[in-house]
Write a protein that holds these residues in place. Structure first.
Motif, PDB file in Angstrom:
ATOM      1  N   LEU A  90       0.824  -1.214   0.000  1.00  9.73           N
ATOM      2  CA  LEU A  90       0.000   0.000   0.000  1.00  9.73           C
ATOM      3  C   LEU A  90       0.857   1.263   0.000  1.00  9.73           C
ATOM      4  CD1 LEU A  90      -2.691  -1.169   2.570  1.00  9.73           C
ATOM      5  CD2 LEU A  90      -2.933  -1.006   0.092  1.00  9.73           C
ATOM      6  N   LYS A  91       1.967   1.216  -0.684  1.00  6.51           N
ATOM      7  CA  LYS A  91       2.925   2.311  -0.683  1.00  6.51           C
ATOM      8  C   LYS A  91       2.310   3.627  -1.133  1.00  6.51           C
ATOM      9  CE  LYS A  91       7.315   3.679  -2.701  1.00  6.51           C
ATOM     10  NZ  LYS A  91       8.394   3.308  -3.601  1.00  6.51           N
ATOM     11  N   ASP A  92       1.525   3.623  -2.193  1.00  6.02           N
ATOM     12  CA  ASP A  92       0.938   4.861  -2.703  1.00  6.02           C
ATOM     13  C   ASP A  92      -0.013   5.491  -1.687  1.00  6.02           C
ATOM     14  OD1 ASP A  92       2.344   4.605  -5.076  1.00  6.02           O
ATOM     15  OD2 ASP A  92       0.707   3.525  -6.080  1.00  6.02           O
ATOM     16  N   LYS A  93      -0.805   4.671  -1.048  1.00  7.92           N
ATOM     17  CA  LYS A  93      -1.754   5.174  -0.041  1.00  7.92           C
ATOM     18  C   LYS A  93      -1.008   5.785   1.139  1.00  7.92           C
ATOM     19  CE  LYS A  93      -5.112   3.568   3.290  1.00  7.92           C
ATOM     20  NZ  LYS A  93      -5.673   2.389   3.931  1.00  7.92           N
ATOM     21  N   TYR A  94      -0.036   5.052   1.661  1.00 10.92           N
ATOM     22  CA  TYR A  94       0.719   5.542   2.806  1.00 10.92           C
ATOM     23  C   TYR A  94       1.518   6.793   2.466  1.00 10.92           C
ATOM     24  CZ  TYR A  94      -0.212   0.996   5.040  1.00 10.92           C
ATOM     25  OH  TYR A  94      -0.803  -0.106   5.589  1.00 10.92           O
ATOM     26  N   THR A  95       2.126   6.798   1.301  1.00 12.17           N
ATOM     27  CA  THR A  95       2.928   7.947   0.896  1.00 12.17           C
ATOM     28  C   THR A  95       2.063   9.183   0.715  1.00 12.17           C
ATOM     29  OG1 THR A  95       4.503   6.469  -0.183  1.00 12.17           O
ATOM     30  CG2 THR A  95       4.598   8.777  -0.800  1.00 12.17           C
ATOM     31  N   SER A  96       0.883   9.025   0.142  1.00 17.05           N
ATOM     32  CA  SER A  96       0.007  10.183  -0.042  1.00 17.05           C
ATOM     33  C   SER A  96      -0.453  10.748   1.305  1.00 17.05           C
ATOM     34  CB  SER A  96      -1.196   9.825  -0.914  1.00 17.05           C
ATOM     35  OG  SER A  96      -2.037   8.902  -0.267  1.00 17.05           O
ATOM     36  N   GLN A  97      -0.656   9.898   2.302  1.00 18.77           N
ATOM     37  CA  GLN A  97      -1.001  10.380   3.643  1.00 18.77           C
ATOM     38  C   GLN A  97       0.132  11.201   4.231  1.00 18.77           C
ATOM     39  OE1 GLN A  97      -1.904   6.825   5.826  1.00 18.77           O
ATOM     40  NE2 GLN A  97      -3.946   6.602   4.905  1.00 18.77           N
ATOM     41  N   CYS A  98       1.346  10.727   4.044  1.00 17.51           N
ATOM     42  CA  CYS A  98       2.518  11.441   4.557  1.00 17.51           C
ATOM     43  C   CYS A  98       2.690  12.780   3.853  1.00 17.51           C
ATOM     44  CB  CYS A  98       3.762  10.577   4.377  1.00 17.51           C
ATOM     45  SG  CYS A  98       5.298  11.375   4.892  1.00 17.51           S
ATOM     46  N   VAL A  99       2.575  12.780   2.540  1.00 14.81           N
ATOM     47  CA  VAL A  99       2.736  14.024   1.765  1.00 14.81           C
ATOM     48  C   VAL A  99       1.684  15.029   2.177  1.00 14.81           C
ATOM     49  CG1 VAL A  99       2.537  15.012  -0.543  1.00 14.81           C
ATOM     50  CG2 VAL A  99       3.889  12.946  -0.196  1.00 14.81           C
ATOM     51  N   GLN A 100       0.460  14.571   2.354  1.00 15.52           N
ATOM     52  CA  GLN A 100      -0.619  15.472   2.759  1.00 15.52           C
ATOM     53  C   GLN A 100      -0.335  16.064   4.134  1.00 15.52           C
ATOM     54  OE1 GLN A 100      -4.434  13.598   3.039  1.00 15.52           O
ATOM     55  NE2 GLN A 100      -5.527  15.531   2.920  1.00 15.52           N
ATOM     56  N   PHE A 101       0.139  15.250   5.059  1.00 17.38           N
ATOM     57  CA  PHE A 101       0.430  15.737   6.407  1.00 17.38           C
ATOM     58  C   PHE A 101       1.598  16.710   6.404  1.00 17.38           C
ATOM     59  CE2 PHE A 101       2.491  15.595  10.535  1.00 17.38           C
ATOM     60  CZ  PHE A 101       1.422  15.738  11.404  1.00 17.38           C
ATOM     61  N   VAL A 102       2.651  16.372   5.702  1.00 19.26           N
ATOM     62  CA  VAL A 102       3.871  17.196   5.709  1.00 19.26           C
ATOM     63  C   VAL A 102       3.651  18.515   4.971  1.00 19.26           C
ATOM     64  CG1 VAL A 102       6.267  17.300   4.927  1.00 19.26           C
ATOM     65  CG2 VAL A 102       5.415  15.243   6.013  1.00 19.26           C
ATOM     66  N   SER A 103       2.876  18.492   3.882  1.00 23.90           N
ATOM     67  CA  SER A 103       2.707  19.710   3.088  1.00 23.90           C
ATOM     68  C   SER A 103       1.691  20.665   3.695  1.00 23.90           C
ATOM     69  CB  SER A 103       2.310  19.365   1.658  1.00 23.90           C
ATOM     70  OG  SER A 103       1.072  18.694   1.637  1.00 23.90           O
ATOM     71  N   ASN A 104       0.757  20.192   4.528  1.00 27.07           N
ATOM     72  CA  ASN A 104      -0.193  21.078   5.206  1.00 27.07           C
ATOM     73  C   ASN A 104       0.513  21.783   6.343  1.00 27.07           C
ATOM     74  OD1 ASN A 104      -2.263  20.331   3.541  1.00 27.07           O
ATOM     75  ND2 ASN A 104      -3.097  18.827   4.956  1.00 27.07           N
ATOM     76  N   LYS A 105       0.261  23.063   6.452  1.00 26.69           N
ATOM     77  CA  LYS A 105       0.933  23.852   7.502  1.00 26.69           C
ATOM     78  C   LYS A 105      -0.047  24.449   8.440  1.00 26.69           C
ATOM     79  CE  LYS A 105       4.832  24.693   4.656  1.00 26.69           C
ATOM     80  NZ  LYS A 105       5.682  25.529   3.946  1.00 26.69           N
TER      81      LYS A 105
END
Length: 105
Positions: A90-105
């Motif tokens: 589930l790499k794409d799902k997990y990575t998108s969660q991380c990107v969303q969290f890190v990019s939101n400020k």
């Protein structure tokens, strides 16, 4: 003259678009690599205190570190029989969660 202006505007807009796309893929790569590394850390060191200490030492980005400790680590811990190979499924799902969290400020 109008053609030059239009082509200049098109050129500049394409640069801005490609820059944001490249930065997104760079952030995805960082998240993916970090999550995989934490998965391997967890498999080799199930002691949560040592694992958190290692994450604090390894990752200097505050948002990424917060994601790894507060969201990724509990997900790994609560998933029975989680391995680094489980991350790849589930790499794409997990990575998108991380990107969303890190990019939101």
């Amino acid at each position: 003259m109008a053609n030059k202006i239009i082509s200049c505007i098109f050129f500049l807009s394409s640069i801005f678009i490609s820059t944001s796309v490249l930065s997104e893929t760079a952030l995805e790569a960082i998240c993916s690599e970090s999550m995989l590394q934490v998965s391997v850390f967890y498999e080799t060191t199930p002691n949560i205190y040592k694992l958190k200490k290692q994450i604090y030492a390894e990752y200097k980005g505050v948002r990424l570190r917060d994601f790894l400790i507060n969201q990724w680590l509990p997900k790994i811990k609560n998933t029975k029989n989680f391995t680094p190979n489980s991350f790849y499924v589930l790499k794409d799902k997990y990575t998108s969660q991380c990107v969303q969290f890190v990019s939101n400020k």
